[in-house]
Design a protein around this motif. Structure first.
Motif, PDB file in Angstrom:
ATOM      1  N   ASN A 126      -2.449  -8.098   6.397  1.00  0.00           N
ATOM      2  CA  ASN A 126      -1.797  -6.803   6.577  1.00  0.00           C
ATOM      3  C   ASN A 126      -0.499  -7.043   7.368  1.00  0.00           C
ATOM      4  O   ASN A 126      -0.087  -8.193   7.573  1.00  0.00           O
ATOM      5  N   SER A 127       0.141  -5.969   7.825  1.00  0.00           N
ATOM      6  CA  SER A 127       1.429  -6.119   8.515  1.00  0.00           C
ATOM      7  C   SER A 127       1.341  -7.057   9.720  1.00  0.00           C
ATOM      8  O   SER A 127       2.198  -7.914   9.920  1.00  0.00           O
TER       9      SER A 127
ATOM     10  N   TYR B 230       2.210   6.603   2.989  1.00  0.00           N
ATOM     11  CA  TYR B 230       2.276   6.815   4.438  1.00  0.00           C
ATOM     12  C   TYR B 230       3.148   8.038   4.749  1.00  0.00           C
ATOM     13  O   TYR B 230       3.845   8.096   5.773  1.00  0.00           O
TER      14      TYR B 230
ATOM     15  N   PHE C 140      -8.358   0.514  -2.690  1.00  0.00           N
ATOM     16  CA  PHE C 140      -8.950  -0.022  -1.460  1.00  0.00           C
ATOM     17  C   PHE C 140     -10.294   0.616  -1.104  1.00  0.00           C
ATOM     18  O   PHE C 140     -11.090   0.022  -0.407  1.00  0.00           O
TER      19      PHE C 140
ATOM     20  N   PRO D  27       0.835  -1.197   0.000  1.00  0.00           N
ATOM     21  CA  PRO D  27       0.000   0.000   0.000  1.00  0.00           C
ATOM     22  C   PRO D  27       0.874   1.253   0.000  1.00  0.00           C
ATOM     23  O   PRO D  27       1.772   1.399   0.831  1.00  0.00           O
TER      24      PRO D  27
ATOM     25  N   TYR E 281       1.633   5.400  11.850  1.00  0.00           N
ATOM     26  CA  TYR E 281       1.009   5.752  10.571  1.00  0.00           C
ATOM     27  C   TYR E 281       0.627   7.233  10.569  1.00  0.00           C
ATOM     28  O   TYR E 281       0.759   7.933   9.568  1.00  0.00           O
TER      29      TYR E 281
ATOM     30  N   ARG F 190     -16.051  -2.671   7.490  1.00  0.00           N
ATOM     31  CA  ARG F 190     -15.782  -1.459   6.716  1.00  0.00           C
ATOM     32  C   ARG F 190     -16.374  -1.602   5.322  1.00  0.00           C
ATOM     33  O   ARG F 190     -17.428  -1.056   5.051  1.00  0.00           O
TER      34      ARG F 190
ATOM     35  N   HIS G  92     -10.121  -8.135   4.952  1.00  0.00           N
ATOM     36  CA  HIS G  92      -9.204  -7.306   5.742  1.00  0.00           C
ATOM     37  C   HIS G  92      -9.386  -7.657   7.212  1.00  0.00           C
ATOM     38  O   HIS G  92     -10.503  -7.858   7.677  1.00  0.00           O
TER      39      HIS G  92
ATOM     40  N   LYS H 243      -0.836   4.228  -0.189  1.00  0.00           N
ATOM     41  CA  LYS H 243      -1.901   5.212   0.036  1.00  0.00           C
ATOM     42  C   LYS H 243      -1.385   6.345   0.913  1.00  0.00           C
ATOM     43  O   LYS H 243      -0.353   6.200   1.576  1.00  0.00           O
TER      44      LYS H 243
ATOM     45  N   ARG I  85      -0.516  -7.993   2.031  1.00  0.00           N
ATOM     46  CA  ARG I  85      -0.629  -6.540   1.809  1.00  0.00           C
ATOM     47  C   ARG I  85      -0.064  -5.753   2.985  1.00  0.00           C
ATOM     48  O   ARG I  85      -0.760  -4.949   3.604  1.00  0.00           O
ATOM     49  N   PRO I  86       1.198  -5.946   3.329  1.00  0.00           N
ATOM     50  CA  PRO I  86       1.736  -5.231   4.485  1.00  0.00           C
ATOM     51  C   PRO I  86       2.092  -3.787   4.128  1.00  0.00           C
ATOM     52  O   PRO I  86       2.706  -3.533   3.101  1.00  0.00           O
ATOM     53  N   GLY I  87       1.696  -2.864   4.967  1.00  0.00           N
ATOM     54  CA  GLY I  87       2.058  -1.468   4.756  1.00  0.00           C
ATOM     55  C   GLY I  87       3.100  -1.026   5.768  1.00  0.00           C
ATOM     56  O   GLY I  87       4.291  -0.928   5.466  1.00  0.00           O
ATOM     57  N   ILE I  88       2.668  -0.820   6.981  1.00  0.00           N
ATOM     58  CA  ILE I  88       3.502  -0.133   7.972  1.00  0.00           C
ATOM     59  C   ILE I  88       4.849  -0.828   8.208  1.00  0.00           C
ATOM     60  O   ILE I  88       5.848  -0.153   8.416  1.00  0.00           O
TER      61      ILE I  88
HETATM   62  C1  PLP Z   1      -3.914   0.063   4.702  1.00  0.00           C
HETATM   63  C2  PLP Z   1      -4.326  -1.312   4.339  1.00  0.00           C
HETATM   64  C3  PLP Z   1      -3.408  -2.382   4.436  1.00  0.00           C
HETATM   65  C4  PLP Z   1      -2.039  -2.228   5.076  1.00  0.00           C
HETATM   66  O1  PLP Z   1      -2.176  -2.133   6.475  1.00  0.00           O
HETATM   67  P1  PLP Z   1      -0.877  -2.088   7.432  1.00  0.00           P
HETATM   68  O2  PLP Z   1      -1.455  -2.106   8.793  1.00  0.00           O
HETATM   69  O3  PLP Z   1      -0.164  -0.814   7.124  1.00  0.00           O
HETATM   70  O4  PLP Z   1      -0.061  -3.284   7.127  1.00  0.00           O
HETATM   71  C5  PLP Z   1      -3.792  -3.617   3.932  1.00  0.00           C
HETATM   72  N1  PLP Z   1      -5.036  -3.797   3.400  1.00  0.00           N
HETATM   73  C6  PLP Z   1      -5.954  -2.804   3.341  1.00  0.00           C
HETATM   74  C7  PLP Z   1      -7.287  -3.083   2.767  1.00  0.00           C
HETATM   75  C8  PLP Z   1      -5.633  -1.538   3.822  1.00  0.00           C
HETATM   76  O5  PLP Z   1      -6.547  -0.558   3.760  1.00  0.00           O
END
Ligand code: PLP
Length: 385
Positions: free
Chosen positions: A205-206, A39, A81, A33, A356, A133, A162, A35, A221-224
């Protein structure tokens, strides 16, 4: 360039991607991500580095964010997303952003837009297994899959959910995640039983990357964590990560104040004795939270010094003590440096929020300076007298 800068260490991003890759093994794809402008790190350079370091797919939250990546020449798949407005669908199709589809109406509208553009458009089916959500309920997933397949201008290429509590190792959170994954698996089974291919399945996610191996499926889908922070304080010891952003500034003014001198708006801090005070050209107008006034330490020449008085819009003050080797123009690390420097996670903990929000709020007045291969000494942003 101004003294206050966000240094973005792309080599650290690469290491964090490698850490995730080591954790998940060779098979699952990585979707990163980017977005909210990556970050806060700058979506385009982050995306380019990530795609060169083993990330296969990007994700954004708004159509505009996706368009900016496309304008920069990025051709990798991009997931969207959040739910676009009907009037954004044309742009979305033109920019090839694959949205999460959670209901038939959205599918119908998107299919019409794809039809008008004369393309077959890839979409991911989103199931709400407990985040509350966006998503269809698990029981409706097979019917929605059938509907997607029935629309000739759509291509059903993936199925996602998610996770709401995957970042916590506490027993009830783990149990909740297991329940979400069970619902997801049931829905996947129902889709397959109805005769449809789920496409790329993704959920993690992370938090899940580090706590829930059974959430990896075909893509994570890891972001942080890729930006260098554990998804929760409880996981800090589990994960070896390097913060990608360092917020830097410089000492631009030094003065001696006598005992009893009040500093900054409201005079909330009064010098208890003679002190040397430095002024930094960074404030809440850059995204440094004003609520950290009196509750932050910054690193100068390897030593942490406290911020004193209220943080102003553009400046703040640091107490250097009585005898100091700090000099005008010395660089200052506010967070994310090496050694004793605080991290965005430390700032977040002080404010009862998450990293974040700290990196994401460093705003566009702060130039992003991209560095790579840096280990010893960074770019010169300040010079000694
Ligand atoms: C932001 C988001 C992520 C990433 O989340 P992190 O906590 O940063 O790993 C993954 N999937 C969706 C749908 C998100 O909105």
């Amino acid at each position: 360039m101004r003294a206050t800068q966000a240094l973005i260490y792309l080599d650290r991003l690469k290491k964090n991607i490698e850490a995730v890759r080591n954790r998940i093994g060779p098979k699952p794809l990585i979707c990163m991500p980017v977005k909210a402008d990556g970050y806060g790190h700058g979506a385009i350079p982050v995306a380019q580095e990530a795609l060169g370091s083993g990330v296969a797919v990007l994700a954004v939250a708004t159509v505009q964010e996706g368009i900016e990546l496309r304008k920069a020449g990025i051709t990798a798949p991009i997931l969207l997303f959040s739910i676009p407005l009907p009037q954004e669908l044309e742009e979305l199709v033109a920019a090839k952003l694959s949205p999460f589809i959670a209901d038939k109406d959205s599918a119908t509208a998107l299919a019409a837009a794809a039809d008008r553009a004369g393309v077959r458009f890839p979409v991911h089916l989103k199931i709400d297994t407990g985040m509350g959500r966006v998503g269809c309920c698990p029981e409706a997933a097979a019917a929605l899959a059938a509907y997607l397949v029935s629309l000739p201008s759509l291509q059903y290429v993936g199925t996602a959910t998610h996770l709401a509590r995957a970042d916590s190792p506490l027993a009830d959170a783990v149990a909740y995640t297991k329940k979400q994954l069970a619902r997801f698996t049931q829905a996947l089974d129902a889709i397959r039983t109805a005769g449809f291919d789920t496409g790329i399945v993704h959920a993690a996610n992370s938090g899940a990357v580090f706590l829930h191996e059974d959430a990896y499926f075909d893509m994570v889908r890891p972001g942080i964590v890729l930006y260098g922070y554990p998804p929760s304080e409880e996981l800090a010891s589990l994960v070896q990560l390097e913060p990608v952003m360092e917020l830097r500034s410089s000492v631009v003014f030094i003065k001696k104040v006598s005992p009893g001198t009040p500093l900054s708006y409201g005079g909330t801090w009064i010098a208890p004795e003679e002190r040397m005070i430095a002024t930094l050209p960074v404030g809440y107008g850059d995204g440094l939270p004003r609520s950290l006034s009196g509750n932050l330490q910054v690193l100068i020449r390897g030593t942490l010094y406290p911020l004193v008085g209220r943080i102003c819009m553009d400046q703040c003050m640091v107490d250097l003590g009585q005898n100091t080797d700090v000099r005008r123009w010395d660089p200052v690390t506010i967070f994310g440096g090496t050694g004793a420097a605080l991290t965005a996670g430390d700032l977040a903990a002080k404010l009862h929020t998450i990293p974040y929000e700290i990196t994401g709020n460093i705003n566009k007045r702060v130039p992003r300076v991209y560095c790579s291969g840096v280990g010893n000494g960074v770019l010169p942003i300040a010079y000694h007298e």
